[in-house]
Design a protein around this motif. Structure first.
Motif, PDB file in Angstrom:
ATOM      1  N   CYS A  38       1.030  -1.083  -0.115  1.00 20.35           N
ATOM      2  CA  CYS A  38      -0.005  -0.019  -0.086  1.00 20.35           C
ATOM      3  C   CYS A  38       0.930   1.222   0.019  1.00 20.35           C
ATOM      4  O   CYS A  38       1.583   1.590   0.883  1.00 20.35           O
ATOM      5  CB  CYS A  38      -0.840  -0.062   1.268  1.00 20.35           C
ATOM      6  SG  CYS A  38      -2.347   1.237   1.175  1.00 20.35           S
ATOM      7  N   LYS A  39       0.743   2.075  -1.010  1.00 18.90           N
ATOM      8  CA  LYS A  39       1.974   2.984  -1.161  1.00 18.90           C
ATOM      9  C   LYS A  39       1.207   4.370  -1.660  1.00 18.90           C
ATOM     10  O   LYS A  39       0.103   4.232  -2.264  1.00 18.90           O
ATOM     11  CB  LYS A  39       2.955   2.910  -2.074  1.00 18.90           C
ATOM     12  CG  LYS A  39       2.665   2.776  -3.478  1.00 18.90           C
ATOM     13  CD  LYS A  39       4.003   2.177  -4.297  1.00 18.90           C
ATOM     14  CE  LYS A  39       3.451   1.976  -5.913  1.00 18.90           C
ATOM     15  NZ  LYS A  39       4.639   1.632  -6.521  1.00 18.90           N
ATOM     16  N   TYR A  40       1.859   5.485  -1.307  1.00 14.40           N
ATOM     17  CA  TYR A  40       1.301   6.959  -1.652  1.00 14.40           C
ATOM     18  C   TYR A  40       2.128   7.421  -2.642  1.00 14.40           C
ATOM     19  O   TYR A  40       3.210   7.361  -2.679  1.00 14.40           O
ATOM     20  CB  TYR A  40       1.434   7.456  -0.456  1.00 14.40           C
ATOM     21  CG  TYR A  40       0.954   9.181  -0.475  1.00 14.40           C
ATOM     22  CD1 TYR A  40      -0.203   9.531  -0.458  1.00 14.40           C
ATOM     23  CD2 TYR A  40       2.325   9.671  -0.266  1.00 14.40           C
ATOM     24  CE1 TYR A  40      -0.544  10.835  -0.679  1.00 14.40           C
ATOM     25  CE2 TYR A  40       2.025  11.227  -0.623  1.00 14.40           C
ATOM     26  CZ  TYR A  40       0.742  11.896  -0.672  1.00 14.40           C
ATOM     27  OH  TYR A  40       0.341  13.208  -0.780  1.00 14.40           O
ATOM     28  N   THR A  49      -3.725   6.730  -3.575  1.00 17.20           N
ATOM     29  CA  THR A  49      -3.032   5.624  -2.835  1.00 17.20           C
ATOM     30  C   THR A  49      -3.092   4.360  -3.763  1.00 17.20           C
ATOM     31  O   THR A  49      -4.229   4.234  -4.453  1.00 17.20           O
ATOM     32  CB  THR A  49      -4.016   5.366  -1.590  1.00 17.20           C
ATOM     33  OG1 THR A  49      -4.104   6.554  -0.796  1.00 17.20           O
ATOM     34  CG2 THR A  49      -3.420   4.028  -0.710  1.00 17.20           C
ATOM     35  N   ILE A  51      -2.490   0.213  -4.451  1.00 18.12           N
ATOM     36  CA  ILE A  51      -2.495  -0.941  -3.614  1.00 18.12           C
ATOM     37  C   ILE A  51      -2.223  -1.949  -4.848  1.00 18.12           C
ATOM     38  O   ILE A  51      -2.835  -2.167  -5.741  1.00 18.12           O
ATOM     39  CB  ILE A  51      -3.831  -1.480  -3.264  1.00 18.12           C
ATOM     40  CG1 ILE A  51      -4.447  -0.502  -2.147  1.00 18.12           C
ATOM     41  CG2 ILE A  51      -4.146  -2.912  -2.551  1.00 18.12           C
ATOM     42  CD1 ILE A  51      -5.600  -0.423  -1.762  1.00 18.12           C
ATOM     43  N   ASP A  88      -5.421  10.066   0.089  1.00 18.76           N
ATOM     44  CA  ASP A  88      -4.523   9.520   0.729  1.00 18.76           C
ATOM     45  C   ASP A  88      -5.209   8.665   1.892  1.00 18.76           C
ATOM     46  O   ASP A  88      -5.542   9.286   3.194  1.00 18.76           O
ATOM     47  CB  ASP A  88      -3.284  10.568   1.646  1.00 18.76           C
ATOM     48  CG  ASP A  88      -2.389   9.824   2.491  1.00 18.76           C
ATOM     49  OD1 ASP A  88      -2.199   8.470   2.306  1.00 18.76           O
ATOM     50  OD2 ASP A  88      -1.710  10.225   3.076  1.00 18.76           O
ATOM     51  N   ARG A  90      -4.269   5.543   3.063  1.00 14.42           N
ATOM     52  CA  ARG A  90      -3.413   4.315   3.289  1.00 14.42           C
ATOM     53  C   ARG A  90      -3.816   3.576   4.703  1.00 14.42           C
ATOM     54  O   ARG A  90      -3.883   2.347   4.709  1.00 14.42           O
ATOM     55  CB  ARG A  90      -1.888   4.758   3.439  1.00 14.42           C
ATOM     56  CG  ARG A  90      -1.191   5.101   2.206  1.00 14.42           C
ATOM     57  CD  ARG A  90      -0.170   5.261   2.458  1.00 14.42           C
ATOM     58  NE  ARG A  90       0.175   6.824   2.591  1.00 14.42           N
ATOM     59  CZ  ARG A  90       1.066   7.357   3.177  1.00 14.42           C
ATOM     60  NH1 ARG A  90       2.309   6.785   3.076  1.00 14.42           N
ATOM     61  NH2 ARG A  90       1.110   8.448   3.581  1.00 14.42           N
ATOM     62  N   ARG A 106       3.328  -1.141   4.251  1.00 14.93           N
ATOM     63  CA  ARG A 106       3.330   0.342   3.972  1.00 14.93           C
ATOM     64  C   ARG A 106       4.723   0.779   3.208  1.00 14.93           C
ATOM     65  O   ARG A 106       5.605   0.499   3.757  1.00 14.93           O
ATOM     66  CB  ARG A 106       2.844   1.120   5.218  1.00 14.93           C
ATOM     67  CG  ARG A 106       2.746   2.679   5.027  1.00 14.93           C
ATOM     68  CD  ARG A 106       2.479   3.282   6.371  1.00 14.93           C
ATOM     69  NE  ARG A 106       2.399   4.836   5.924  1.00 14.93           N
ATOM     70  CZ  ARG A 106       1.453   5.358   6.557  1.00 14.93           C
ATOM     71  NH1 ARG A 106       0.534   4.741   7.444  1.00 14.93           N
ATOM     72  NH2 ARG A 106       1.188   6.651   6.480  1.00 14.93           N
TER      73      ARG A 106
END
Length: 109
Positions: A38-40, A49, A51, A88, A90, A106
Motif C-alpha cells: 500500500c503506497k502513496y 493511494t 494497492i 491518501d 493508506r 506500507r
C-alpha cells in the motif's frame, strides 16, 4: 446453464457444503501469504493511494477494489493489476485489509 447446474445434473445426490474459515465466515477473496503493498504517490499534484502485489484471481482483486471504493466513498480505478484510490487513505485501507486477513506493507512515507 452455468457450471453449478451442470454439476447438479451429473451428480443429483451430491449435497453442496459451504466452506468456512476459522472465524466462521465464508471466504470471499483468496488470502495470500505475501504482503500487499500500500503506497502513496502524487500524480499531477493530487494524492493517490496505490494497492498492488495481489497474486490471486484478478476478479477477486476487482471485487476488493469495489469494496474499498464503496466503504471509503471515494473514486478510483483498477488498472495493470493495481488498485488506484483517489486521496491518501493508506491507514484506513490497511486497517480494512488487516481485518480481512491480509498482510499489508506500507511503502512511501
Amino acid at each position: 446453464m452455468d457450471l453449478k447446474d451442470q454439476l447438479k445434473n451429473l451428480f443429483p445426490e451430491h449435497v453442496e457444503e459451504e466452506i468456512q474459515d476459522e472465524t466462521g465466515n465464508s471466504p470471499e477473496i483468496w488470502i495470500q501469504d505475501d504482503p500487499i503493498i500500500c503506497k502513496y504517490e502524487k500524480r499531477k499534484g493530487k494524492p493517490i493511494t496505490i494497492i498492488e502485489g495481489y497474486n490471486g484471481a484478478q476478479e477477486d482483486f476487482k471485487i476488493l477494489a469495489k469494496e474499498i471504493k464503496t466503504k471509503l466513498s471515494v473514486g478510483g480505478s483498477f488498472k495493470d493489476e493495481k488498485i488506484i484510490i483517489q486521496g491518501d487513505y493508506r491507514d484506513r485501507i490497511m486497517q480494512m485489509l488487516k481485518e480481512k486477513g491480509f498482510k499489508v506493507k506500507r511503502v512511501g512515507g
